[in-house]
Scaffold this active site. Sequence first.
Site, short mmCIF file in Angstrom:
data_model
loop_
_atom_site.label_atom_id
_atom_site.label_comp_id
_atom_site.label_asym_id
_atom_site.label_seq_id
_atom_site.Cartn_x
_atom_site.Cartn_y
_atom_site.Cartn_z
N ARG A 263 0.84 -1.21 0.00
CA ARG A 263 0.00 0.00 0.00
C ARG A 263 0.87 1.25 0.00
NH1 ARG A 263 -3.92 -2.97 4.27
NH2 ARG A 263 -5.14 -3.98 2.63
N TRP A 401 -7.03 -2.09 -6.16
CA TRP A 401 -6.18 -3.17 -5.65
C TRP A 401 -5.38 -2.79 -4.41
CZ3 TRP A 401 -2.74 -3.89 -10.64
CH2 TRP A 401 -1.96 -2.76 -10.82
N GLU A 402 -4.70 -3.76 -3.86
CA GLU A 402 -3.97 -3.63 -2.57
C GLU A 402 -4.94 -3.23 -1.46
OE1 GLU A 402 0.10 -3.96 -4.37
OE2 GLU A 402 -0.60 -4.26 -2.35
N GLY A 403 -6.15 -3.77 -1.55
CA GLY A 403 -7.22 -3.38 -0.62
C GLY A 403 -7.92 -2.18 -1.23
#
Lengths: 592, 258
Positions: A263, A401-403
């Site tokens: 992140r 993405w990446e949460g």
Amino acid sequence: MSAKLFKGAEYLISEVSSADVFTPEDFSDEQRQIGATTEQFVLNEVLPHREEIEHHNLPLTVELMKKCGELGLLMIDAPEEYGGLELDKATSMLAAEKLAQAGSFSVTYSAHTGIGTLPLVYYGTKEQKEKYLGKIISGEWIAAYCLTEPGSGSDALGAAATATLSPDGRHYILNGTKQFITNGGIANLYTVFAKIDKQHFTGFLVERTTEGLSVGAEENKMGVRGSSTTQIILEDAMVPVENLLGEIGKGHKIAFNVLNVGRFKLGAGATGAAKRAITEGVRYANERKAFGVPIATFGAIQEKIADQTAAIFASESVVYRLAGLIDDRLATIPKETPDYYEAYQEGIEEYSIECAIAKVFCSEMLADTVDAVVQIHGGYGFIQEYAAEGYYRDERINRIWEGTNEINRLLIPGIILKRAMKGEIPLQKEAMKAFESLMSPSFDELDDSLPFAAEKALLANLKQAFLVLAGSGVQKFMNTIKDEQEILLAVADVAINIFAIESAILRAEKILPALSDSRKASIRAAVKVFTFNGSEKTASAARRAAYYIEEGDTLTMLLAGIRRFTRYDATGLLQAKRQLASASIAAEKYIF
Amino acid sequence: MKILVCIKQVPDMESRFKANSQGVWFEETDLAFRMNEYDEYAVEQAVQLKEQLGDAPEVTVLSIGPDRVVEAIKKALAMGCDRGVHVQDPAAATRDPWQIASIIASHAGDKGYDLILTGMQSQDRGSAQVGVTVAEELGYACATTLVGFAFSDGTVTAKRELEGGIKGVVRLRTPALVTCQLGLNVPRYPTLPNIMKAKKKEIQTIAVAELLKEEPLATTVSFHPPARKGGGIVLEGDVGVLVDQLLGILKDKTAVLR
């Protein structure tokens, strides 16, 4: 290294001084050189092939990754004993930022060096590292990370993939399908998460040539089209037991800890992409004429350039401040500690809130920037021949993405509350104090002789607003607050904006004395523009939260407090925007 | 074998320049600096020669200027030079080529360098005098504007760029000095491991007063942008008249038809 070691989220309850933040202006000569090598690589080796890469020339991408390996760009985070450089996070972020100008190729790079390599670095055994790490940091092999499944994304632990020990005890037999795997089609090593006996979530290192592993078709994507994204299908894939990564049932630790860095790195990448986009926008504004003059002379265009330049300044400030926080903490862990990477993980996890902030803030900053750059281009921004069109499409995935940004927002108050419950953050006590100041406003005069006095006073007030809202929310909903997502999202916005405004102000204060007069004016302008925009956003989010949480007299009182806590005197705002725009237009690039 | 490479740090040529308050050089404030492009060819050639000779030569890189030039020295070290010499001189930009050459010559005088490489010229002052003057002062053989370089048994074979794309080849016995031109080689990127290794390489700092004994021979009188050109002329009317008008202009005001 800064003067004081800060804990995660501590910025919300204490005053931070400019001496305590790391800034891009603090880079060493070596870090600058690494940045220059990375940038030269992108400009000379990658961008000339942009078209081919976008049209999915994956062998070329693989070739360029090998070149990255030769330059040492893949070994930044790897330990020295396995041939890596083991450099600090600031350097790693700088490389990610510079690489991000490369569009799709940077996706390949980030996935490889981030979620692809780090699980092995952090959790691999000596044997596993000896076997694979050398190949990965040289670019001989490409790495990928397989967590998401067709039926589970944000709820990653709901994975359906299974692993069963073979009767002879020598292999785990993996079954399942992994979805949206970046580098899926070009990787040689996959970090795959599956549940042993449908129960124990565990990581595995799976080689491409494993029997039973197959790669799905390339997805046809909205943006970052040149990167490889496929399914990875496991049908009775026989993975040697020695390729189990970390501990049985502890896969979630790997999955989530690696995401913290991911992140953070996404924030650095978004910052680099935004710098390139605004540079393109400013160039076009200088070139394109309307009504007989360059459109850069119009206030309507200048305002976009000024707002985004200020936002990118803040974004950079956030990324490198966080790098400093993490690097300072990791530097306190002696390398010879036997469980070094465990302590290292804890060091990074300490800042999981700030990592989520960087992800959300920088990706949304990039979204605003590419939107403004398309708008500056007018109709041409909608045409594929112009780079602006690609920037616009490529940006979108960063908020997913990446949460997703929603998941990351929910994490922020979620972790803060968890830590408050454990007594790690004195949230309750500070919230009580904030309530008191809500009732009894102070009328202290600003000391204008101090740099950024108005901005710092605002910051102190915004923190009060955060504490009052978080306190009210907890008081009203107690343990069920975690289910009140709309409130959590709004409170997260307050926390995110505070961190961003503070990072911009502290960086400006720290670097100001060494600057020329014209640079000083630009920095002051950036701070004013960003603080104004940020305080408006914070006020809106705070009001939203207040309406969601309270009603009646308490609501009225809360709203009055928010009005007072978010007040910022931005006298000279228009001049500041024009100053910032004209400096950008003269330089034809991002100026900081 | 001992090799010296002389490099200069110059402003990024894409910068917007304005004259300084004395009007004799550009204002340096807020400019970004990098290694002179021609000097990168010199560094690359020195490092290639070192590799060719199995690491035997010791390559020293020298730069004159304020503290910021250390960044350029570090880049040369990361590219493969062995040690650095920083001649500390905050006023380097005010020196004429004769003084700069004298500083280098007085450093190199007793060091016994077999080969000295410089750029053909600097991208900012562009006098192209420093290299040749150093050679003259030290009594070295000299060849300029190299686009090809070979070395064996103490002899340099230099391919030079002449007017109109013509090439010339000269042989020089060492000690020799050569100046390097675009096309000689492709300078390498400093790799990350080499950037980190270069941190440990020695950079010797020498105050300019220890080396500078000469007065300037030339003084810069003025530094200014070219006068703005007048706008073009737009001719309008019948084709026949236009042709006559154009011919008239070409005859009177240009050399095209003479």
